[in-house]
Design a protein around this motif. Structure first.
Motif, PDB file in Angstrom:
ATOM      1  N   THR A  90      57.461  48.270  45.002  1.00 31.30           N
ATOM      2  CA  THR A  90      57.651  47.352  46.126  1.00 31.30           C
ATOM      3  C   THR A  90      56.574  47.581  47.177  1.00 31.30           C
ATOM      4  OG1 THR A  90      60.040  47.176  45.806  1.00 31.30           O
ATOM      5  CG2 THR A  90      59.202  46.727  48.018  1.00 31.30           C
ATOM      6  N   ALA A  91      55.859  46.506  47.508  1.00 31.64           N
ATOM      7  CA  ALA A  91      54.750  46.617  48.445  1.00 31.64           C
ATOM      8  C   ALA A  91      54.148  45.238  48.674  1.00 31.64           C
ATOM      9  CB  ALA A  91      53.675  47.557  47.906  1.00 31.64           C
ATOM     10  N   VAL A  92      53.303  45.171  49.677  1.00 36.80           N
ATOM     11  CA  VAL A  92      52.435  44.001  49.817  1.00 36.80           C
ATOM     12  C   VAL A  92      51.175  44.302  49.022  1.00 36.80           C
ATOM     13  CG1 VAL A  92      51.117  42.545  51.395  1.00 36.80           C
ATOM     14  CG2 VAL A  92      53.358  43.448  52.092  1.00 36.80           C
ATOM     15  N   TYR A  93      50.832  43.397  48.131  1.00 38.86           N
ATOM     16  CA  TYR A  93      49.674  43.577  47.268  1.00 38.86           C
ATOM     17  C   TYR A  93      48.516  42.728  47.808  1.00 38.86           C
ATOM     18  CZ  TYR A  93      52.397  46.148  43.861  1.00 38.86           C
ATOM     19  OH  TYR A  93      53.172  47.115  43.235  1.00 38.86           O
ATOM     20  N   TYR A  94      47.393  43.391  47.974  1.00 38.37           N
ATOM     21  CA  TYR A  94      46.213  42.744  48.517  1.00 38.37           C
ATOM     22  C   TYR A  94      45.121  42.655  47.454  1.00 38.37           C
ATOM     23  CZ  TYR A  94      48.375  43.745  53.030  1.00 38.37           C
ATOM     24  OH  TYR A  94      49.241  43.803  54.089  1.00 38.37           O
ATOM     25  N   CYS A  95      44.544  41.487  47.362  1.00 33.31           N
ATOM     26  CA  CYS A  95      43.423  41.270  46.472  1.00 33.31           C
ATOM     27  C   CYS A  95      42.134  41.602  47.230  1.00 33.31           C
ATOM     28  CB  CYS A  95      43.418  39.810  46.034  1.00 33.31           C
ATOM     29  SG  CYS A  95      41.974  39.289  45.126  1.00 33.31           S
ATOM     30  N   THR A  96      41.189  42.173  46.536  1.00 34.03           N
ATOM     31  CA  THR A  96      39.908  42.465  47.147  1.00 34.03           C
ATOM     32  C   THR A  96      38.781  42.162  46.161  1.00 34.03           C
ATOM     33  OG1 THR A  96      38.600  44.184  48.266  1.00 34.03           O
ATOM     34  CG2 THR A  96      39.953  44.886  46.417  1.00 34.03           C
ATOM     35  N   ALA A  97      37.628  41.870  46.707  1.00 34.91           N
ATOM     36  CA  ALA A  97      36.456  41.585  45.882  1.00 34.91           C
ATOM     37  C   ALA A  97      35.213  41.972  46.665  1.00 34.91           C
ATOM     38  CB  ALA A  97      36.404  40.105  45.520  1.00 34.91           C
ATOM     39  N   ASP A  98      34.174  42.338  45.942  1.00 38.57           N
ATOM     40  CA  ASP A  98      32.929  42.620  46.642  1.00 38.57           C
ATOM     41  C   ASP A  98      31.809  41.774  46.074  1.00 38.57           C
ATOM     42  OD1 ASP A  98      32.964  45.073  44.468  1.00 38.57           O
ATOM     43  OD2 ASP A  98      30.910  44.467  44.931  1.00 38.57           O
ATOM     44  N   GLU A  99      30.953  41.330  46.978  1.00 34.56           N
ATOM     45  CA  GLU A  99      29.815  40.486  46.612  1.00 34.56           C
ATOM     46  C   GLU A  99      28.667  40.853  47.511  1.00 34.56           C
ATOM     47  OE1 GLU A  99      27.237  36.826  46.600  1.00 34.56           O
ATOM     48  OE2 GLU A  99      28.437  37.500  48.301  1.00 34.56           O
ATOM     49  N   ASN A 100      27.570  41.197  46.918  1.00 32.16           N
ATOM     50  CA  ASN A 100      26.386  41.560  47.689  1.00 32.16           C
ATOM     51  C   ASN A 100      26.703  42.724  48.639  1.00 32.16           C
ATOM     52  OD1 ASN A 100      23.690  41.346  48.401  1.00 32.16           O
ATOM     53  ND2 ASN A 100      24.105  39.899  50.048  1.00 32.16           N
ATOM     54  N   LEU A 101      27.397  43.735  48.130  1.00 32.13           N
ATOM     55  CA  LEU A 101      27.721  44.962  48.855  1.00 32.13           C
ATOM     56  C   LEU A 101      28.670  44.746  50.032  1.00 32.13           C
ATOM     57  CD1 LEU A 101      24.212  46.707  48.868  1.00 32.13           C
ATOM     58  CD2 LEU A 101      26.061  46.941  47.217  1.00 32.13           C
ATOM     59  N   THR A 102      29.332  43.615  50.088  1.00 27.60           N
ATOM     60  CA  THR A 102      30.304  43.332  51.149  1.00 27.60           C
ATOM     61  C   THR A 102      31.688  43.186  50.540  1.00 27.60           C
ATOM     62  OG1 THR A 102      28.621  42.200  52.467  1.00 27.60           O
ATOM     63  CG2 THR A 102      30.933  41.754  53.002  1.00 27.60           C
ATOM     64  N   ASP A 103      32.677  43.837  51.160  1.00 29.80           N
ATOM     65  CA  ASP A 103      34.053  43.743  50.681  1.00 29.80           C
ATOM     66  C   ASP A 103      34.789  42.614  51.383  1.00 29.80           C
ATOM     67  OD1 ASP A 103      34.337  47.358  50.522  1.00 29.80           O
ATOM     68  OD2 ASP A 103      33.723  45.908  48.995  1.00 29.80           O
ATOM     69  N   PHE A 104      35.599  41.901  50.625  1.00 33.07           N
ATOM     70  CA  PHE A 104      36.423  40.824  51.158  1.00 33.07           C
ATOM     71  C   PHE A 104      37.881  41.077  50.757  1.00 33.07           C
ATOM     72  CE2 PHE A 104      32.991  38.171  52.587  1.00 33.07           C
ATOM     73  CZ  PHE A 104      31.932  38.516  51.761  1.00 33.07           C
ATOM     74  N   TRP A 105      38.790  40.611  51.621  1.00 29.30           N
ATOM     75  CA  TRP A 105      40.213  40.855  51.400  1.00 29.30           C
ATOM     76  C   TRP A 105      41.011  39.566  51.484  1.00 29.30           C
ATOM     77  CZ3 TRP A 105      42.176  45.677  50.238  1.00 29.30           C
ATOM     78  CH2 TRP A 105      41.277  46.738  50.362  1.00 29.30           C
ATOM     79  N   GLY A 106      42.054  39.498  50.650  1.00 33.16           N
ATOM     80  CA  GLY A 106      42.988  38.394  50.727  1.00 33.16           C
ATOM     81  C   GLY A 106      44.109  38.717  51.703  1.00 33.16           C
ATOM     82  N   GLN A 107      45.034  37.776  51.829  1.00 36.28           N
ATOM     83  CA  GLN A 107      46.074  37.908  52.846  1.00 36.28           C
ATOM     84  C   GLN A 107      47.268  38.728  52.386  1.00 36.28           C
ATOM     85  OE1 GLN A 107      45.970  35.585  50.693  1.00 36.28           O
ATOM     86  NE2 GLN A 107      48.042  34.947  50.222  1.00 36.28           N
ATOM     87  N   GLY A 108      47.373  39.024  51.118  1.00 32.41           N
ATOM     88  CA  GLY A 108      48.487  39.826  50.623  1.00 32.41           C
ATOM     89  C   GLY A 108      49.626  38.978  50.109  1.00 32.41           C
ATOM     90  N   THR A 109      50.295  39.503  49.099  1.00 29.14           N
ATOM     91  CA  THR A 109      51.486  38.859  48.552  1.00 29.14           C
ATOM     92  C   THR A 109      52.545  39.933  48.346  1.00 29.14           C
ATOM     93  OG1 THR A 109      52.314  37.393  46.790  1.00 29.14           O
ATOM     94  CG2 THR A 109      50.680  39.034  46.143  1.00 29.14           C
ATOM     95  N   LEU A 110      53.762  39.642  48.766  1.00 30.47           N
ATOM     96  CA  LEU A 110      54.836  40.634  48.757  1.00 30.47           C
ATOM     97  C   LEU A 110      55.513  40.689  47.398  1.00 30.47           C
ATOM     98  CD1 LEU A 110      56.723  42.643  50.211  1.00 30.47           C
ATOM     99  CD2 LEU A 110      58.092  40.663  50.926  1.00 30.47           C
ATOM    100  N   VAL A 111      55.623  41.893  46.870  1.00 31.78           N
ATOM    101  CA  VAL A 111      56.368  42.147  45.649  1.00 31.78           C
ATOM    102  C   VAL A 111      57.549  43.044  45.998  1.00 31.78           C
ATOM    103  CG1 VAL A 111      56.333  43.229  43.370  1.00 31.78           C
ATOM    104  CG2 VAL A 111      54.369  41.885  44.145  1.00 31.78           C
ATOM    105  N   THR A 112      58.738  42.583  45.670  1.00 36.53           N
ATOM    106  CA  THR A 112      59.949  43.361  45.923  1.00 36.53           C
ATOM    107  C   THR A 112      60.660  43.621  44.607  1.00 36.53           C
ATOM    108  OG1 THR A 112      60.203  42.339  48.104  1.00 36.53           O
ATOM    109  CG2 THR A 112      62.122  43.469  47.178  1.00 36.53           C
ATOM    110  N   VAL A 113      60.849  44.884  44.290  1.00 36.98           N
ATOM    111  CA  VAL A 113      61.533  45.263  43.057  1.00 36.98           C
ATOM    112  C   VAL A 113      62.910  45.789  43.442  1.00 36.98           C
ATOM    113  CG1 VAL A 113      61.475  46.658  40.965  1.00 36.98           C
ATOM    114  CG2 VAL A 113      59.333  45.863  42.010  1.00 36.98           C
ATOM    115  N   SER A 114      63.899  45.010  43.083  1.00 34.53           N
ATOM    116  CA  SER A 114      65.260  45.363  43.478  1.00 34.53           C
ATOM    117  C   SER A 114      66.255  44.659  42.578  1.00 34.53           C
ATOM    118  CB  SER A 114      65.503  44.968  44.932  1.00 34.53           C
ATOM    119  OG  SER A 114      66.847  45.214  45.299  1.00 34.53           O
ATOM    120  N   SER A 115      67.390  45.306  42.374  1.00 34.31           N
ATOM    121  CA  SER A 115      68.457  44.686  41.598  1.00 34.31           C
ATOM    122  C   SER A 115      69.441  43.992  42.538  1.00 34.31           C
ATOM    123  CB  SER A 115      69.168  45.734  40.746  1.00 34.31           C
ATOM    124  OG  SER A 115      69.636  46.801  41.546  1.00 34.31           O
TER     125      SER A 115
END
Length: 115
Positions: A90-115
């Protein structure tokens, strides 16, 4: 500039599966590494998995054997297949990518693992 849009988060039961996607858009020539980080409640951000443009991969020990990262270079998209999920995933998952030595980040998507 690279914009990253993550999707696929949600509520999943322990032992279940979920697939996250992240699409890169904007003006860029070639994205190098793409990957995922996560931040669980009350914890620091941690690396989950990375994939190079050549398909080489890296995983955190906590997800090895359960998560699989892949990418489609033609679609500028990275995926994270999450199997046999646990409550500690369970966490907010963030996507990241690098292009031309620069890192970029997405806004995050929440994953909840629960019964």
């Amino acid at each position: 500039q690279v914009q990253l849009q993550a999707s696929g988060g949600g509520l999943v039961q322990p032992g279940g599966s979920l697939r996250l996607s992240c699409v890169a858009s904007g003006r860029f020539i070639s994205i190098n590494n793409m990957g995922w980080y996560r931040r669980a409640p009350g914890k620091q951000r941690e690396m989950v998995s990375f994939i190079g443009r050549d398909g080489s991969t890296d995983y955190a020990d906590s997800v090895k054997g359960r998560f699989t990262i892949s990418r489609d270079n033609a679609k500028n998209t990275v995926y994270l297949q999450m199997n046999r999920v646990k409550p500690e995933d369970t966490a907010v998952y963030y996507c990241t990518a690098d292009e031309n030595l620069t890192d970029f980040w997405g806004q995050g998507t929440l994953v909840t693992v629960s019964s």
